[in-house]
Design a protein around this motif. Structure first.
Motif, mmCIF file in Angstrom:
data_model
loop_
_atom_site.group_PDB
_atom_site.id
_atom_site.type_symbol
_atom_site.label_atom_id
_atom_site.label_comp_id
_atom_site.label_asym_id
_atom_site.label_seq_id
_atom_site.Cartn_x
_atom_site.Cartn_y
_atom_site.Cartn_z
ATOM 1 N N TRP A 85 0.814 -1.215 0.000
ATOM 2 C CA TRP A 85 0.000 0.000 0.000
ATOM 3 C C TRP A 85 0.847 1.263 0.000
ATOM 4 C CZ3 TRP A 85 -2.690 2.463 4.695
ATOM 5 C CH2 TRP A 85 -1.938 2.337 5.864
ATOM 6 N N LYS A 157 -1.955 -6.677 0.646
ATOM 7 C CA LYS A 157 -3.228 -6.056 0.997
ATOM 8 C C LYS A 157 -4.064 -5.848 -0.266
ATOM 9 C CE LYS A 157 -0.664 -3.779 4.582
ATOM 10 N NZ LYS A 157 0.549 -4.450 4.046
ATOM 11 N N VAL A 159 -5.012 -3.897 -2.486
ATOM 12 C CA VAL A 159 -4.843 -2.566 -3.085
ATOM 13 C C VAL A 159 -4.210 -2.643 -4.471
ATOM 14 C CG1 VAL A 159 -4.655 -1.438 -0.834
ATOM 15 C CG2 VAL A 159 -2.577 -2.198 -1.995
ATOM 16 N N GLN A 162 -6.626 -1.412 -7.015
ATOM 17 C CA GLN A 162 -6.797 0.027 -6.836
ATOM 18 C C GLN A 162 -5.624 0.801 -7.436
ATOM 19 O OE1 GLN A 162 -8.476 1.348 -2.901
ATOM 20 N NE2 GLN A 162 -8.141 -0.805 -2.400
ATOM 21 N N TYR A 232 -10.350 -1.801 8.725
ATOM 22 C CA TYR A 232 -9.344 -1.332 7.764
ATOM 23 C C TYR A 232 -9.282 -2.255 6.550
ATOM 24 C CZ TYR A 232 -4.429 -1.102 6.116
ATOM 25 O OH TYR A 232 -3.276 -1.061 5.362
ATOM 26 N N LEU A 236 -10.613 -1.493 2.584
ATOM 27 C CA LEU A 236 -9.727 -1.670 1.431
ATOM 28 C C LEU A 236 -10.321 -2.643 0.426
ATOM 29 C CD1 LEU A 236 -6.135 -1.908 2.996
ATOM 30 C CD2 LEU A 236 -7.146 0.026 1.785
ATOM 31 N N GLU A 240 -11.261 -2.313 -3.457
ATOM 32 C CA GLU A 240 -10.558 -3.213 -4.371
ATOM 33 C C GLU A 240 -11.538 -3.878 -5.339
ATOM 34 O OE1 GLU A 240 -6.684 -5.301 -5.190
ATOM 35 O OE2 GLU A 240 -7.443 -3.314 -4.674
#
Length: 468
Positions: A85, A157, A159, A162, A232, A236, A240
């Motif tokens: 991230w 993670k 991401v 993203q 959290y 995310l 995503e």
């Protein structure tokens, strides 16, 4: 005597005026720190530093496990490491810098490093199991990046989509560079859905507390495996899934895009149902560490007895009322309803006893027993200190929900924090004391701290680059 009385009157008026200014500064739950240079001076100092320094985050692959150019967080401690991230959010700041002062040549140069962050991870992701590492070090052994049991610990993670979607959208929807690797990205998301998701609630959980991003968040830190449905993590994942839908559309896969949008909507509904606390007006992580009801008889008091048969458990999780800044990510993700957002801001974000500090949002409520400001590494300390990224993500959520006054204050606090640090230390740090702004550790940390440039652009009414 008359002169003395006049001077005394002036002094009295001066002190009264100072009291009035102090009163105005704390109205609305905010306390502004005092700064000799002023906001304009801090902004100018920050611009000079970031605009001159941003290319120090660029790295070329120099053997080892990294195959493509990439973006590093900066500072000696993270000199040749690609983090999940970190690279994504550093890129958001990079694009703002390029929008502010970059040339066409600068943007073409940066694109190679931006795409390389994604491509390095996809190079170590299998279409079969979807495992993706969270960090790749220049000195890593490529053969050891993948653990023996990929389902016993955390991975990247959620991401990566993203980050890719951010790059694609910034470049007008051109996703051709992702075409060959998109199946690996699909496998990555499928891995999360099949092996990191609690069936009863539909929420996603961490496998353990390794490198969760908010390292020592008490909702996960030192807790049993697979027990933490982190707010959290789920925020995310919601973004995503929406990013996957966007990328599928760009790659002419409309049916797949619709499925990802449905998955995102289902997750949003689950987060609203299980993570929202009506009592506190806040989003929290939830505890999944509950024993199942088996209905099996046991010998109790000398005879067969089915324990709990009169009232078996009817709830799939327990809310964790631990005041973490991560709850505000429901604003950043767009999960909170407007009324929930209002309560979160008024009852939690602006409360000086919990989150509201002179330099931003405390990463853990000051009222929590675990609150401390010690310098720690491995894990880094998210149990109270101010981080640039938490300030930014709260700021972004405030903007998106129309809390302009509060967003302006968060931006100004962050600008003051970083302006002071640059003026005194000549560099930024990883995290800070919430009350004094004093840096706690890791001098030279660039990374997502540079998102302050995006805040500056918003304050100045200019075009703002934001994450997907």
């Amino acid at each position: 005597m008359i002169a003395m009385l006049v001077n005394s009157h002036v002094i009295l008026e001066y002190h009264n005026m100072n009291k009035l200014i102090a009163l105005l500064m704390v109205m609305g739950g905010f306390v502004l720190p005092c700064h000799s240079r002023g906001m304009k001076g801090n902004i100018q100092l920050i611009k000079q530093h970031v605009y001159a320094d941003y290319k120090q985050m660029y790295r070329q692959p120099e053997g080892g496990a990294l195959l493509f150019p990439y973006i590093t967080p900066g500072s000696k401690q993270y000199a040749a490491v690609l983090w999940d991230w970190d690279s994504w959010l550093s890129d958001v700041a990079l694009r703002q810098t390029l929008a502010d002062v970059g040339t066409d040549s600068d943007r073409r140069e940066a694109l190679v490093y931006e795409q390389g962050c994604v491509l390095n991870y996809l190079a170590y992701t299998s279409e079969t199991d979807g495992y993706m590492p969270m960090v790749i070090d220049a000195e890593s052994d490529p053969n050891l990046i993948k653990p023996a049991d990929i389902y016993s610990t955390n991975m990247h993670k959620p991401v990566i989509a993203q980050h890719a979607a951010f790059i694609v959208r910034q470049d007008g929807g051109d996703a051709a560079w992702l075409k060959d690797g998109f199946k690996r990205m699909q496998a990555f998301v499928a891995n999360y859905k099949e092996h990191h998701r609690h069936i009863e609630t539909g929420l996603y959980y961490w496998q353990d507390d390794l490198a969760i991003g908010v390292d020592n968040d008490p909702s996960t830190f030192f807790r049993p495996k697979r027990s933490s449905a982190s707010i959290y993590l789920n925020c995310l994942m919601y973004k995503e899934l929406r990013a996957m839908a966007y990328l599928a559309e760009c790659l002419s896969m409309p049916a797949l895009a619709r499925q990802y949008e449905k998955d995102a909507a289902d997750l949003r509904d689950a987060v609203r149902e299980y993570c929202w606390d009506e009592k506190d007006g806040m989003y929290y992580s939830v505890d999944l560490n509950l024993l199942p009801y088996t209905g099996e008889p046991q010998i109790i008091f000398g005879k067969p007895f089915v324990l709990h048969q009169g009232a078996p458990r009817h709830y799939p999780c327990l809310i964790q009322r631990l005041g973490s800044w991560s709850g505000f990510m429901a604003l950043w993700a767009g999960i909170a309803t407007p009324e929930q957002a209002r309560r979160m801001v008024r009852e939690n974000l602006l409360d000086e006893k919990t989150f509201c500090a002179p330099y931003g949002v405390r990463t853990l409520s000051k009222m929590e027993k675990m609150y401390h400001l010690r310098a720690t590494n491995n894990p880094s300390n998210w149990q109270g200190p101010i981080w640039g990224i938490s300030n930014y993500m709260v700021f972004r959520g405030l903007v998106d929900y129309g809390f302009r006054k509060e967003a302006r204050m968060m931006a100004k606090k962050t600008i003051s924090l970083f302006g002071d640090d640059l003026n005194k230390e000549g560099a930024l740090h990883e995290y800070y004391d919430p009350d004094t702004g004093k840096p706690i550790m890791n001098k030279g940390f660039q990374n997502w701290n540079y998102l302050v440039i995006n805040m500056v652009a918003w304050l100045e009414g200019r075009a703002v680059v934001k994450e997907f």
